[in-house]
Design a protein around this motif. Structure first.
Motif, PDB file in Angstrom:
ATOM      1  N   LEU A  57      -4.356  19.668 -30.693  1.00 52.67           N
ATOM      2  CA  LEU A  57      -5.292  19.070 -31.667  1.00 52.67           C
ATOM      3  C   LEU A  57      -5.231  19.754 -33.031  1.00 52.67           C
ATOM      4  N   HIS A  58      -4.287  20.680 -33.198  1.00 55.76           N
ATOM      5  CA  HIS A  58      -4.179  21.357 -34.491  1.00 55.76           C
ATOM      6  C   HIS A  58      -3.338  20.508 -35.448  1.00 55.76           C
ATOM      7  N   GLN A  59      -3.941  19.399 -35.872  1.00 53.60           N
ATOM      8  CA  GLN A  59      -3.281  18.486 -36.807  1.00 53.60           C
ATOM      9  C   GLN A  59      -4.341  17.872 -37.732  1.00 53.60           C
ATOM     10  N   PRO A  60      -3.899  17.316 -38.896  1.00 57.00           N
ATOM     11  CA  PRO A  60      -4.859  16.892 -39.936  1.00 57.00           C
ATOM     12  C   PRO A  60      -6.044  16.075 -39.441  1.00 57.00           C
ATOM     13  N   MET A  61      -5.770  15.058 -38.607  1.00 60.14           N
ATOM     14  CA  MET A  61      -6.844  14.171 -38.148  1.00 60.14           C
ATOM     15  C   MET A  61      -7.990  14.976 -37.516  1.00 60.14           C
ATOM     16  N   TYR A  62      -7.626  16.006 -36.735  1.00 61.22           N
ATOM     17  CA  TYR A  62      -8.649  16.785 -36.024  1.00 61.22           C
ATOM     18  C   TYR A  62      -9.252  17.879 -36.904  1.00 61.22           C
ATOM     19  N   TYR A  63      -8.502  18.307 -37.938  1.00 66.79           N
ATOM     20  CA  TYR A  63      -9.124  19.232 -38.906  1.00 66.79           C
ATOM     21  C   TYR A  63     -10.277  18.507 -39.611  1.00 66.79           C
ATOM     22  N   PHE A  64     -10.023  17.223 -39.974  1.00 66.08           N
ATOM     23  CA  PHE A  64     -11.081  16.445 -40.620  1.00 66.08           C
ATOM     24  C   PHE A  64     -12.242  16.201 -39.651  1.00 66.08           C
ATOM     25  N   LEU A  65     -11.910  15.983 -38.370  1.00 63.96           N
ATOM     26  CA  LEU A  65     -12.962  15.795 -37.362  1.00 63.96           C
ATOM     27  C   LEU A  65     -13.801  17.077 -37.233  1.00 63.96           C
ATOM     28  N   SER A  66     -13.140  18.250 -37.326  1.00 61.93           N
ATOM     29  CA  SER A  66     -13.886  19.526 -37.297  1.00 61.93           C
ATOM     30  C   SER A  66     -14.859  19.588 -38.468  1.00 61.93           C
ATOM     31  N   MET A  67     -14.375  19.158 -39.656  1.00 59.16           N
ATOM     32  CA  MET A  67     -15.251  19.149 -40.837  1.00 59.16           C
ATOM     33  C   MET A  67     -16.456  18.248 -40.600  1.00 59.16           C
ATOM     34  N   LEU A  68     -16.189  17.096 -39.977  1.00 57.84           N
ATOM     35  CA  LEU A  68     -17.276  16.145 -39.698  1.00 57.84           C
ATOM     36  C   LEU A  68     -18.295  16.775 -38.744  1.00 57.84           C
ATOM     37  N   SER A  69     -17.795  17.504 -37.739  1.00 56.26           N
ATOM     38  CA  SER A  69     -18.710  18.146 -36.773  1.00 56.26           C
ATOM     39  C   SER A  69     -19.529  19.252 -37.424  1.00 56.26           C
ATOM     40  N   VAL A  70     -18.875  20.071 -38.270  1.00 49.74           N
ATOM     41  CA  VAL A  70     -19.616  21.135 -38.974  1.00 49.74           C
ATOM     42  C   VAL A  70     -20.683  20.492 -39.859  1.00 49.74           C
ATOM     43  N   ASN A  71     -20.294  19.394 -40.528  1.00 48.14           N
ATOM     44  CA  ASN A  71     -21.219  18.696 -41.416  1.00 48.14           C
ATOM     45  C   ASN A  71     -22.408  18.124 -40.639  1.00 48.14           C
ATOM     46  N   ASP A  72     -22.116  17.513 -39.470  1.00 54.79           N
ATOM     47  CA  ASP A  72     -23.207  16.950 -38.653  1.00 54.79           C
ATOM     48  C   ASP A  72     -24.149  18.041 -38.149  1.00 54.79           C
ATOM     49  N   LEU A  73     -23.596  19.213 -37.846  1.00 56.98           N
ATOM     50  CA  LEU A  73     -24.452  20.359 -37.474  1.00 56.98           C
ATOM     51  C   LEU A  73     -25.340  20.720 -38.659  1.00 56.98           C
ATOM     52  N   GLY A  74     -24.760  20.692 -39.862  1.00 60.38           N
ATOM     53  CA  GLY A  74     -25.532  20.983 -41.083  1.00 60.38           C
ATOM     54  C   GLY A  74     -26.677  20.009 -41.276  1.00 60.38           C
ATOM     55  N   VAL A  75     -26.395  18.712 -41.064  1.00 63.23           N
ATOM     56  CA  VAL A  75     -27.442  17.678 -41.202  1.00 63.23           C
ATOM     57  C   VAL A  75     -28.579  17.974 -40.216  1.00 63.23           C
ATOM     58  N   SER A  76     -28.207  18.229 -38.958  1.00 59.09           N
ATOM     59  CA  SER A  76     -29.234  18.472 -37.929  1.00 59.09           C
ATOM     60  C   SER A  76     -30.052  19.714 -38.243  1.00 59.09           C
ATOM     61  N   LEU A  77     -29.370  20.804 -38.613  1.00 50.74           N
ATOM     62  CA  LEU A  77     -30.082  22.067 -38.842  1.00 50.74           C
ATOM     63  C   LEU A  77     -30.919  22.044 -40.118  1.00 50.74           C
ATOM     64  N   SER A  78     -30.556  21.167 -41.085  1.00 51.47           N
ATOM     65  CA  SER A  78     -31.373  21.153 -42.305  1.00 51.47           C
ATOM     66  C   SER A  78     -32.688  20.379 -42.131  1.00 51.47           C
ATOM     67  N   THR A  79     -32.753  19.464 -41.154  1.00 44.63           N
ATOM     68  CA  THR A  79     -34.041  18.776 -40.922  1.00 44.63           C
ATOM     69  C   THR A  79     -34.843  19.428 -39.800  1.00 44.63           C
ATOM     70  N   LEU A  80     -34.161  20.165 -38.913  1.00 40.80           N
ATOM     71  CA  LEU A  80     -34.810  20.679 -37.695  1.00 40.80           C
ATOM     72  C   LEU A  80     -36.097  21.489 -37.939  1.00 40.80           C
ATOM     73  N   PRO A  81     -36.117  22.475 -38.868  1.00 34.56           N
ATOM     74  CA  PRO A  81     -37.325  23.312 -38.980  1.00 34.56           C
ATOM     75  C   PRO A  81     -38.586  22.511 -39.290  1.00 34.56           C
ATOM     76  N   THR A  82     -38.505  21.608 -40.292  1.00 33.13           N
ATOM     77  CA  THR A  82     -39.742  20.910 -40.674  1.00 33.13           C
ATOM     78  C   THR A  82     -40.100  19.796 -39.692  1.00 33.13           C
ATOM     79  N   VAL A  83     -39.083  19.147 -39.106  1.00 28.41           N
ATOM     80  CA  VAL A  83     -39.384  18.081 -38.138  1.00 28.41           C
ATOM     81  C   VAL A  83     -40.107  18.681 -36.927  1.00 28.41           C
ATOM     82  N   MET A  84     -39.593  19.814 -36.434  1.00 22.22           N
ATOM     83  CA  MET A  84     -40.233  20.458 -35.281  1.00 22.22           C
ATOM     84  C   MET A  84     -41.615  21.007 -35.645  1.00 22.22           C
ATOM     85  N   ALA A  85     -41.733  21.578 -36.843  1.00 17.74           N
ATOM     86  CA  ALA A  85     -43.038  22.111 -37.280  1.00 17.74           C
ATOM     87  C   ALA A  85     -44.067  20.989 -37.363  1.00 17.74           C
TER      88      ALA A  85
END
Length: 322
Positions: A57-85
């Motif tokens: 999986l060490h090829q461009p398509m999956y590098y971009f998929l890794s970026m998408l996963s890191v980004n989706d983690l960012g989306v989740s973690l940026s709303t998590l504190p206030t939504v849970m609070a």
């Protein structure tokens, strides 16, 4: 909350809202959102782990998929504190600076996601329309450049938003309509002239989401033209199959986004919770569904998941024997 509820620095606080009209079901919402956060965080972390471990999986398509996963983690973690609070502890006050920081990250990751989906469509375009040039066009250095380009663009367009809001006077009750801070929600609150904020907000939407969606559409028109030129039906389906995950990712990102803006423009009489649920969909659906789609549709990821499952079964079997 009135204007004198300012903190020491003279900046206002904001009040977050859970689900207006559905207060009785807040604890169910907490369970549902908690489950969605867990699926999103576990799913995206697993995708990153598999791509790192699996040499094939060490090829461009999956590098971009890794970026998408890191980004989706960012989306989740940026709303998590206030939504849970808000939903769990009923803590609804948020300071001006915390609100601006959260707004920056939510919009930063949102614009990033659009950019990542665009570079992924470019990857599919080159793979299908110019397969012979794939290795020379999508070199590791170019993949890094494209990734950096997406990050820099996202930062550049979102960075001015908090600064443009900070210069405005807030004198009304600063009640937000969500459990997190969003720019369209925040620019309804100041008493000053918000023309610049509105114009800049529109510029961001057109120069990122607008432009990206048009370019993604063009790349798929070219891909389709290329695919239809392939003689055998099996080959055509096989080629198109490599795009299915990406097409799904594009749809689950853009459809909720367009729906949210439609509801804001035309759903003036809709109950308040409809607006809230729509914007929750926009922020929750992509991070939860992207790892699911890619796990189902990508043979290598499926194979690795299968190995992990078998490994776990063996381990638990050994532990039972001992």
């Amino acid at each position: 909350m009135t204007s004198h509820a300012h903190n020491d620095s003279g900046l206002p606080h904001f009040t977050l809202t859970g689900l207006p009209g559905l207060e009785a079901s807040q604890h169910w919402m907490f369970v549902l959102l908690g489950a969605l956060y867990m699926v999103s965080i576990a799913g995206n972390t697993l995708i990153l782990f598999i791509i790192k471990e699996e040499q094939s999986l060490h090829q461009p398509m999956y590098y971009f998929l890794s970026m998408l996963s890191v980004n989706d983690l960012g989306v989740s973690l940026s709303t998590l504190p206030t939504v849970m609070a808000t939903f769990c502890f009923h803590l609804k006050k948020i300071s001006f600076n915390s609100c601006m920081t959260q707004m920056f990250f939510i919009h930063f990751f949102s614009v990033m996601e659009s950019g990542i989906l665009l570079v992924m469509s470019f990857d599919r375009y080159v793979a299908i329309c110019n397969p012979l040039h794939y290795a020379t066009v999508l070199t590791d250095a170019n993949v890094v450049r494209m990734g950096l380009g997406v990050i820099i663009r996202s930062f550049s367009v979102v960075f001015p938003l908090p600064l443009l809001l900070k210069r405005l006077p807030f004198c009304k009750a600063n009640v937000l309509s969500h459990a997190y801070c969003l720019h369209p929600d925040l620019i309804r609150l100041p008493c000053g002239d918000i023309t610049i904020n509105n114009v800049f907000g529109l510029f961001i939407v057109l120069s990122t989401f607008g432009l990206d969606s048009v370019l993604i559409l063009i790349s798929y028109v070219l891909i389709l033209r290329s695919v239809l030129a392939i003689a055998s039906r099996e080959e055509r389906l096989k080629t198109l199959n490599t795009c299915v995950s990406h097409i799904c990712a594009v749809l689950i990102f853009y459809v909720p986004m367009v729906s949210v803006s439609m509801v804001v423009r035309f759903g003036k009489n809709a109950p308040e919770y409809v607006h809230t649920l729509m914007s929750l969909m926009y922020l929750f659906v992509p991070p939860v569904l992207n790892p699911v789609i890619y796990s189902i549709k990508t043979k290598e990821i499926r194979r690795r998941l299968h190995k992990i499952r078998i490994g776990n079964k063996c381990c638990s079997g050994d532990m039972l024997k001992s």
